[in-house]
Design a protein around this motif. Structure first.
Motif, PDB file in Angstrom:
ATOM      1  N   PRO A  99      38.509  -0.622  -9.543  1.00 16.96           N
ATOM      2  CA  PRO A  99      38.198  -0.804  -8.124  1.00 16.96           C
ATOM      3  C   PRO A  99      37.555   0.430  -7.506  1.00 16.96           C
ATOM      4  O   PRO A  99      37.871   1.562  -7.871  1.00 16.96           O
ATOM      5  N   VAL A 113      33.428  -2.577  -7.286  1.00 15.98           N
ATOM      6  CA  VAL A 113      33.909  -2.320  -8.644  1.00 15.98           C
ATOM      7  C   VAL A 113      32.951  -1.386  -9.371  1.00 15.98           C
ATOM      8  O   VAL A 113      31.749  -1.368  -9.110  1.00 15.98           O
ATOM      9  N   GLN A 133      40.786   0.631   1.303  1.00 21.27           N
ATOM     10  CA  GLN A 133      40.407  -0.752   1.070  1.00 21.27           C
ATOM     11  C   GLN A 133      39.511  -0.857  -0.166  1.00 21.27           C
ATOM     12  O   GLN A 133      38.639  -0.015  -0.385  1.00 21.27           O
ATOM     13  N   GLU A 134      39.734  -1.909  -0.974  1.00 22.67           N
ATOM     14  CA  GLU A 134      38.859  -2.135  -2.119  1.00 22.67           C
ATOM     15  C   GLU A 134      37.538  -2.711  -1.641  1.00 22.67           C
ATOM     16  O   GLU A 134      37.510  -3.767  -0.996  1.00 22.67           O
ATOM     17  N   ILE A 187      37.311   2.267  -3.901  1.00 20.86           N
ATOM     18  CA  ILE A 187      38.114   2.273  -2.678  1.00 20.86           C
ATOM     19  C   ILE A 187      37.427   3.101  -1.596  1.00 20.86           C
ATOM     20  O   ILE A 187      36.932   4.202  -1.859  1.00 20.86           O
TER      21      ILE A 187
END
Length: 312
Positions: A242, A252, A248-249, A244
């Protein structure tokens, strides 16, 4: 098919779909430098090659895929995409016409599905589609070469660089790889394939409606970014880790590598709304981003010319 060049002393097989070729031959950074200087080639013989022959081959491919191919000159390399009806990328082809056939190489494990689709679309046209398992791909830092697979052992005594060296330079040049920097939802605008693999002014092809809509609105939902990773961390973020931003994600990680000059680097796909100067965490590693695809890529937004040259 396992490459005979893996039998060289010091050769270490790559992972995943690249396991039939060498990741490196014992000295990653020396191999990168040799590749940059034009003193080595990379064994990419795990790539699958297809052959399309027949008098109608170029016009036919032009009608089916994203690139303008009907005027492609013999010996000129280019790229094209096979899209689904929603404009999502299914196949990425790197191809050349030799005057008699189009020869295209694609990601490992994808040739059969591509051949099956193309074969269904032949109708009454003068085209023939088949796998070309007799050919193998070798690459320099800037060019691809197709050689008879039977001649691969002839390179056992020549300077070679492993796939890790090639991948580090590919990431540096901001070039996405299908299945590594894309997923089943990827559309061409998100990863910078406009121009290099997709012609905006050619005739109709499957998926063109989505391409035109995104181009006119200028709002691809995601964008490809280049990441400068924190060099004090021993490990690289893994594929799919992920990204970030503010807890918050937002995306990718795709491809990651260690570059002989830049240190650890990566490509990632993030939400369009992520600020272009925002610090990120990529698989837990601090990362500074560099814009590849602008948040509003479309008709009124252009990619920097120097960057566009790298994308070709």
């Amino acid at each position: 098919m396992r490459s005979p060049l893996l039998d060289l002393p010091g050769a270490v097989a790559a992972d995943g779909p690249d396991s039939d070729v060498a990741a490196h031959y014992g000295d990653l950074f020396a191999e990168q430098r040799a590749l940059v200087k034009g003193e080595a080639v990379v064994d990419r013989s795990n790539r699958e090659v297809i052959r399309i022959s027949g008098a109608d081959r170029l016009k036919w491919l032009n009608d089916l895929t994203s690139q303008k191919l009907d005027t492609l000159a013999p010996g000129e390399w280019t790229q094209t995409l096979d899209l689904d009806l929603q404009g999502r990328v299914l196949h990425h082809l790197t191809l050349v016409d030799d005057g008699e056939s189009v020869l295209a190489h694609v990601e490992p494990g994808t040739a059969d599905s591509l051949v099956a689709y193309l074969d269904r679309m032949r109708f009454m046209l003068r085209v023939e589609v088949s796998r070309a398992d007799d050919l193998a791909v070798l690459s320099s830092a800037t060019e691809d070469f197709l050689v008879p697979r039977a001649e691969l052992p002839d390179h056992l005594g020549k300077p070679l660089a492993g796939l890790w060296a090639y991948e580090a330079l590919r990431i540096e040049q901001h070039r996405p790889r299908l299945g590594f920097d894309t997923d089943h939802k990827t559309i061409p605008h998100e990863v910078g394939w406009i121009g290099s693999a997709l012609h905006l002014s050619k005739g109709c092809y499957r998926g063109q409606e989505t391409v035109a809509r995104v181009h006119n609105l200028g709002h691809p939902p995601r964008r490809l970014v280049f990441l400068h990773l924190d060099g004090s961390v021993d490990t690289l973020p893994v594929h799919g880790a992920p990204v970030i931003f503010e807890s918050q994600e937002v995306g990718v990680v795709g491809s990651a590598a260690r570059h002989h000059e830049l240190g650890p680097i990566a490509l990632a796909v993030v939400k369009r709304t992520v600020p272009v100067d925002a610090p990120l965490l990529a698989g837990g590693v601090a990362a500074a981003q560099e814009v590849i695809v602008p948040p509003d890529a479309g008709r009124n937004v252009t990619i920097d010319p120097a960057m566009r040259r790298r994308l070709r």
